[in-house]
Design an enzyme around this catalytic site. Structure first.
Site, PDB file in Angstrom:
ATOM      1  N   HIS A 175       0.847  -1.201   0.000  1.00  0.00           N
ATOM      2  CA  HIS A 175       0.000   0.000   0.000  1.00  0.00           C
ATOM      3  C   HIS A 175       0.877   1.243   0.000  1.00  0.00           C
ATOM      4  CE1 HIS A 175      -3.278  -2.736   1.194  1.00  0.00           C
ATOM      5  NE2 HIS A 175      -4.095  -1.791   0.727  1.00  0.00           N
ATOM      6  N   LYS A 205      -0.458   4.795   4.612  1.00  0.00           N
ATOM      7  CA  LYS A 205      -1.377   3.850   5.290  1.00  0.00           C
ATOM      8  C   LYS A 205      -0.930   3.598   6.725  1.00  0.00           C
ATOM      9  CE  LYS A 205      -3.737  -0.591   4.795  1.00  0.00           C
ATOM     10  NZ  LYS A 205      -5.038  -0.026   5.196  1.00  0.00           N
TER      11      LYS A 205
END
Ligand code: NAD
Length: 270
Positions: free
Chosen positions: A158, A162
């Site tokens: 990600h 995040k």
């Protein structure tokens, strides 16, 4: 059910919040009634009051669910675990349904969601994309056929912002595989194998995490034997895929009784 469903987006100036507002504006059966954000939130330079397009629409922009209340029936929440629980409590007291996309809840917090869902319609899913929910079905099938004798490794990537790791989606994938194999994920999960010595234990499910740049969401699950392996990969390239899933969930939920539902139910996959 033919009338439009009135929704509010909370966390409106966040990465997902802004995408959800775009999706709501485009969806034929959704009416965006309110955008809710914390006072003073200027995440990535965007204030709730300056959201693209919203200022020109008849949308209540506020930092208070009480003020937004008369404008919506289903709350769409992609914020943080602590905030989502506050919003869920509010929804249960104010007769609203809620779609929760937030990830990173601990065990006790998930128990609280379960309890609130007894008096509130709740869709709770760490990943709202159609592709990931289909992938969960493929994982169930693969685990049934190969899970007992293969090494199972889940890798996810990600963007650098995040906050939780491994991702809620990776954990959900692990949970589906563990359930299929009759194992308890909390007992068989291994997070990172740095410094490992000796042979890999085949009864474990491994998790590896990458955080880099602007990756929207990549997940690969490997079922590896000696001589062959199956790899199942999902890559999200736009947050719109999650936002469109959230709109489907809100529309579907507006017609449901109290209870805890997931995206498999929304999409009719089980
Ligand atoms: P973000 O940090 O960009 O946005 C969160 C927003 O929520 C911020 O603007 C913050 O100010 C706001 N917020 C927090 N508490 C609030 C409160 N009490 N009242 C009003 N606003 C509040 O984060 P993001 O990247 O948009 O992700 C949000 C969550 O959604 C994360 O948990 C992420 O993992 C999850 N997510 C889920 C899916 C899915 O499909 N389920 C997809 C993408 C992201």
């Amino acid at each position: 059910m033919t009338a439009k469903v009135r929704v509010a987006v909370v966390g409106a100036s966040g990465r997902m919040g802004r995408t959800l507002i775009e999706a709501a504006k485009q969806h034929d059966m959704i009416y965006l009634g309110a955008a809710v954000e914390r006072t003073g939130s200027t995440l990535i330079g965007v204030d709730a009051g300056e959201l693209a397009g919203v200022g020109t629409m008849n949308v209540a922009i506020t930092d208070s669910l009480d003020i937004a209340s008369e404008h919506f029936d289903v709350l769409i929440d992609f914020t943080s675990p602590e905030s989502s629980l506050v919003h869920l409590d509010w929804c249960s007291k104010n007769n609203k349904a809620i779609v929760i996309g937030t990830t990173g809840f601990n065990h006790a917090q998930k128990e609280m969601i379960n309890a609130f869902a007894e008096q509130t319609p709740v869709v709770f899913a760490p990943n709202m994309s159609v592709g990931v929910n289909l992938t969960l079905k493929l994982l169930e099938l693969t685990a049934k056929v190969m899970g007992d004798y293969t090494d199972i490794e889940i890798t996810e990537g990600h963007h650098r912002f995040k906050k939780d790791a491994p991702s809620g989606t990776a954990l959900k994938m692990g949970e589906v595989i563990a359930d299929t194999l009759g194992r308890d994920l909390e007992e068989c999960a291994v997070y990172g194998r740095e410094g490992m010595t000796g042979e890999r234990d085949r009864n474990t499910i491994g998790f590896s995490t990458i955080r880099a740049g602007d990756i929207v969401g990549d997940h690969t699950v490997m079922f590896a034997d000696i001589g062959e392996r199956v790899e199942i990969t999902h890559k999200a390239t736009s947050r719109m895929t999650f936002a469109n899933g959230a709109m489907r969930a809100a529309y579907w939920l507006s017609d449901q009784d109290s209870g805890l539902y997931d995206m498999q139910q929304v999409l009719g996959l089980n």
